[in-house]
Write an enzyme that holds these catalytic residues in place. Structure first.
Site, PDB file in Angstrom:
ATOM      1  N   GLY A 200       0.852  -1.182   0.000  1.00 52.26           N
ATOM      2  CA  GLY A 200       0.000   0.000   0.000  1.00 52.26           C
ATOM      3  C   GLY A 200       0.887   1.229   0.000  1.00 52.26           C
ATOM      4  O   GLY A 200       1.788   1.344  -0.836  1.00 52.26           O
ATOM      5  N   GLU A 201       0.669   2.085   0.963  1.00 54.76           N
ATOM      6  CA  GLU A 201       1.467   3.313   1.074  1.00 54.76           C
ATOM      7  C   GLU A 201       2.089   3.328   2.478  1.00 54.76           C
ATOM      8  O   GLU A 201       1.376   3.491   3.470  1.00 54.76           O
ATOM      9  CB  GLU A 201       0.546   4.528   0.842  1.00 54.76           C
ATOM     10  CG  GLU A 201       1.233   5.851   0.936  1.00 54.76           C
ATOM     11  CD  GLU A 201       2.455   5.964   0.044  1.00 54.76           C
ATOM     12  OE1 GLU A 201       2.369   5.620  -1.143  1.00 54.76           O
ATOM     13  OE2 GLU A 201       3.502   6.388   0.559  1.00 54.76           O
TER      14      GLU A 201
ATOM     15  N   CYS B 147       5.969  -5.458   0.420  1.00 56.09           N
ATOM     16  CA  CYS B 147       6.139  -4.142  -0.200  1.00 56.09           C
ATOM     17  C   CYS B 147       6.085  -3.014   0.836  1.00 56.09           C
ATOM     18  O   CYS B 147       7.030  -2.863   1.605  1.00 56.09           O
ATOM     19  CB  CYS B 147       5.143  -3.976  -1.342  1.00 56.09           C
ATOM     20  SG  CYS B 147       5.686  -2.715  -2.510  1.00 56.09           S
TER      21      CYS B 147
ATOM     22  N   HIS C 212       4.617  -8.406  -4.361  1.00 61.80           N
ATOM     23  CA  HIS C 212       3.255  -8.592  -3.829  1.00 61.80           C
ATOM     24  C   HIS C 212       2.754 -10.018  -4.031  1.00 61.80           C
ATOM     25  O   HIS C 212       1.975 -10.257  -4.963  1.00 61.80           O
ATOM     26  CB  HIS C 212       2.286  -7.651  -4.558  1.00 61.80           C
ATOM     27  CG  HIS C 212       2.468  -6.225  -4.223  1.00 61.80           C
ATOM     28  ND1 HIS C 212       1.838  -5.618  -3.158  1.00 61.80           N
ATOM     29  CD2 HIS C 212       3.220  -5.275  -4.812  1.00 61.80           C
ATOM     30  CE1 HIS C 212       2.177  -4.357  -3.109  1.00 61.80           C
ATOM     31  NE2 HIS C 212       3.022  -4.118  -4.094  1.00 61.80           N
TER      32      HIS C 212
ATOM     33  N   GLU D 138       0.506 -11.370  -2.505  1.00 61.05           N
ATOM     34  CA  GLU D 138      -0.958 -11.368  -2.283  1.00 61.05           C
ATOM     35  C   GLU D 138      -1.721 -11.024  -3.573  1.00 61.05           C
ATOM     36  O   GLU D 138      -2.943 -11.199  -3.618  1.00 61.05           O
ATOM     37  CB  GLU D 138      -1.336 -10.396  -1.155  1.00 61.05           C
ATOM     38  CG  GLU D 138      -1.292  -8.911  -1.490  1.00 61.05           C
ATOM     39  CD  GLU D 138       0.099  -8.292  -1.428  1.00 61.05           C
ATOM     40  OE1 GLU D 138       1.111  -9.029  -1.425  1.00 61.05           O
ATOM     41  OE2 GLU D 138       0.171  -7.039  -1.401  1.00 61.05           O
TER      42      GLU D 138
END
Ligand code: GLN
Length: 193
Positions: free
Chosen positions: A54-55, A86, A176, A178
């Site tokens: 995400g961030e 990530c 990632h 996921e």
């Protein structure tokens, strides 16, 4: 056996991790309840945790504000598994060279945010991964580079740089897992004794 899992759910690819954990547990014949964590008090009940992409600046700010950050640290100190992907890797690192990310120092690596992204925003690569027989289809999106590895073990490299590490009960990836239907890294993180 029935497990309780948590996905740090303040921001990012939360439902994708939830689905991957459910599939990985089903493949092992293990029942699981997955909590998406947005407040304190849930992590202590969890046998295993995922921290999503995400961030990282947002995830870092919110887990500290909500009191989730020290619970994640306690979880890892108790030897329970964490998969950080990530942005999750960035938050879990020892140092992200960015004042806006208050890292948790769970894995002995330093990272540089968006370092692969400067060359190429996103890409997919077949990755040789320590512990997996066949290459893993790794999706990189504005991915961090692991630029200094202390006591952590490198599990995969891309372009000569580490992109996955293990440090005690934590596996962390620049990419990632996921976002693919391939759950082998979730299985490795949560069930490899
Ligand atoms: N670039 C993002 C960050 O620094 C991470 C990217 C991702 O999780 N896909 O937080």
């Amino acid at each position: 056996m029935s497990l309780t899992a948590g996905v740090v759910g303040v921001q990012g690819n939360v439902s994708e991790h939830t689905n991957a954990i459910e599939r990985a547990c089903a493949a092992r014949g293990t029942s699981v309840t997955v909590h998406e964590i947005r407040s304190s008090g849930v992590v202590p009940d969890c046998d295993l945790l995922a921290m999503p992409g995400g961030e990282s600046t947002t995830i870092s700010r919110l887990i500290h504000r909500e009191g989730i950050a020290p619970e994640i640290v306690d979880h890892v100190e108790a030897g329970k598994p964490l998969l950080a992907t990530c942005a999750g890797l960035i938050v879990a690192a020892a140092d992200a060279h960015d004042d806006r990310v208050d890292t948790l120092n769970l894995i002995d690596v330093q990272v540089e945010r968006n370092a692969f992204g400067r060359q190429k925003e996103s890409f997919e690569a077949p990755l040789e991964f320590d512990g997996l027989d066949e290459p893993f289809p790794a999706v990189f999106i504005r991915a961090p580079v692991i630029d200094d590895v202390g006591r952590a073990d490198v599990l995969a490299t891309w372009d000569g740089r580490p992109v996955a590490v293990r440090d005690g009960p934590v596996i962390a990836t620049s990419f990632h897992p996921e976002l693919t239907a391939d759950d082998r890294i979730h299985e490795l993180a949560f069930f490899d004794e």
